[in-house]
Scaffold this active site. Structure first.
Site, mmCIF file in Angstrom:
data_model
loop_
_atom_site.group_PDB
_atom_site.id
_atom_site.type_symbol
_atom_site.label_atom_id
_atom_site.label_comp_id
_atom_site.label_asym_id
_atom_site.label_seq_id
_atom_site.Cartn_x
_atom_site.Cartn_y
_atom_site.Cartn_z
ATOM 1 N N GLU A 91 5.719 -14.008 11.133
ATOM 2 C CA GLU A 91 5.482 -14.605 9.854
ATOM 3 C C GLU A 91 4.581 -14.242 9.218
ATOM 4 O OE1 GLU A 91 8.107 -16.464 9.123
ATOM 5 O OE2 GLU A 91 8.817 -15.780 11.178
ATOM 6 N N PRO A 129 3.780 -8.941 1.092
ATOM 7 C CA PRO A 129 4.364 -9.226 -0.335
ATOM 8 C C PRO A 129 3.432 -10.045 -1.351
ATOM 9 C CG PRO A 129 5.866 -10.178 1.575
ATOM 10 C CD PRO A 129 4.381 -9.767 2.162
ATOM 11 N N ASP A 149 0.466 14.107 -13.535
ATOM 12 C CA ASP A 149 -0.322 13.332 -14.298
ATOM 13 C C ASP A 149 0.263 13.110 -15.742
ATOM 14 O OD1 ASP A 149 -3.263 14.632 -12.764
ATOM 15 O OD2 ASP A 149 -2.018 12.592 -12.223
ATOM 16 N N ARG A 158 2.160 12.980 -1.102
ATOM 17 C CA ARG A 158 2.583 14.090 -1.740
ATOM 18 C C ARG A 158 1.581 14.310 -3.158
ATOM 19 N NH1 ARG A 158 5.015 12.219 -6.062
ATOM 20 N NH2 ARG A 158 6.622 13.916 -6.564
HETATM 21 N N1 4HQ Z 1 6.194 -7.883 4.779
HETATM 22 N N2 4HQ Z 1 5.298 -5.360 1.101
HETATM 23 C C1 4HQ Z 1 4.590 -8.032 6.741
HETATM 24 C C2 4HQ Z 1 6.750 -7.408 3.718
HETATM 25 C C3 4HQ Z 1 5.892 -6.398 2.662
HETATM 26 C C4 4HQ Z 1 6.479 -6.027 1.693
HETATM 27 C C5 4HQ Z 1 6.999 -9.005 5.344
HETATM 28 C C6 4HQ Z 1 5.201 -7.688 5.403
HETATM 29 C C7 4HQ Z 1 6.430 -9.393 6.771
HETATM 30 C C8 4HQ Z 1 4.637 -9.833 8.441
HETATM 31 N N3 4HQ Z 1 4.775 -5.870 3.057
HETATM 32 N N4 4HQ Z 1 5.008 -9.217 6.801
HETATM 33 N N5 4HQ Z 1 7.512 -6.480 0.845
HETATM 34 O O1 4HQ Z 1 7.906 -7.536 3.192
HETATM 35 O O2 4HQ Z 1 4.555 -5.058 1.917
#
Ligand code: 4HQ
Length: 268
Positions: free
Chosen positions: A121, A94, A174, A159
């Site tokens: 985590e 994230p 595009d 895709r």
């Molecule tokens: N993660 N976009 C991996 C996500 C996430 C997201 C949470 C990634 C837990 C360990 N990854 N960890 N949103 O929520 O890419």
């Protein structure tokens, strides 16, 4: 413009089986069969030491939850990079750059991606130092692992590769579909529960149909996603359509202005 070679996806995960149904269906499956993409899901646990092949451990400093140990991940990344040296290594997190159509198009030009999927985590901070090229997020919400984000990324990239959408030219993409919503679509029957298909779509007039589709895209974007219009360099035809709406609205308001004296005197 597009990379003519095969796109190589390597996913690093402790749940490689999660990817089997993804590889086995639809356009992704066909892309594999037609050698537009090559895919593999590698189990990070295969690079873990010891009898129990542990991939997680408790966080220094205490607290709840577990962290992915750096050594198995580093081993898995180095092995993947040795096998596909021109790949870019991306951590799904994230904290990364938000995936959008523009980024998907840039990724589709690369020869290969190694997608690192964390669990628990997250991963030990030191993995990022020189083993990760980019961090990408699929949106501001918290998932239980990076596997679904990796699938979302691969789906959006696959895709875009030449010839994967079967008949549809990727360059059509595009022109405008990235910053306008799709126009309305209809298929048979011509009347469904009393609702008819717009006449223009049955007319066979391709010029008129294209104009109708652009207007449909514009009005849907205006009503549902104004932010997309505000951030867009408008085309000549698009500006013409928006101006026509302005003129139509002004006509309606102009007629209303003759009623204003009545309205002011309390005569609604
Ligand atoms: N993660 N976009 C991996 C996500 C996430 C997201 C949470 C990634 C837990 C360990 N990854 N960890 N949103 O929520 O890419």
């Amino acid at each position: 413009m597009q990379n003519s070679g095969i796109m190589n996806f390597t996913v690093l995960t402790i749940f490689p089986e999660m990817f089997d149904p993804f590889w086995e269906h639809g356009i992704v499956r066909r892309a594999i069969e037609q050698s537009k993409i090559a895919v593999s899901a590698v189990n990070i646990r295969d690079f873990a030491e010891g009898k129990h092949r542990v991939t997680d451990d408790r966080p220094y400093g205490g607290g709840t939850g577990m962290i992915m140990k750096p050594e198995p991940l580093a081993g898995a990344i180095r092995d993947a990079r040795t096998k596909t040296p021109s790949s870019r290594t991306i951590l799904m997190t994230p904290q990364g750059q938000k995936l959008d159509q523009h980024l998907a198009r840039k990724l589709a030009l690369l020869p290969g991606l190694v997608l690192v999927c964390g669990r628990y985590e997250g991963v030990d901070e030191r993995i990022g130092h020189d083993l990760i090229d980019d961090e990408i997020s699929i949106g501001d919400y918290v998932l239980t692992g990076g596997e679904l984000p990796a699938m979302v990324l691969m789906d959006s990239v696959t895709r875009l590769l030449p010839g994967t959408l079967g008949g549809v030219d990727a360059s059509e993409e595009d022109s405008f579909s990235d910053s306008l919503l799709e126009h309305a679509y209809y298929t048979r029957p011509r009347v469904f529960e009393g609702a008819e298909v717009p006449d223009v779509l049955l007319s066979g007039n391709h010029g008129e149909i294209e104009k109708w589709r652009l207007e449909s895209s514009l009005i849907r974007t205006f009503l549902k996603r104004k932010d997309l219009l505000e951030n867009r360099r408008l085309g000549k035809q698009e500006i013409e359509i928006l101006k026509k709406w302005c003129r139509d609205i002004e006509k309606i308001l102009y007629v209303q202005s003759f009623h204003s004296a009545d309205t002011l005197s309390g005569n609604q």
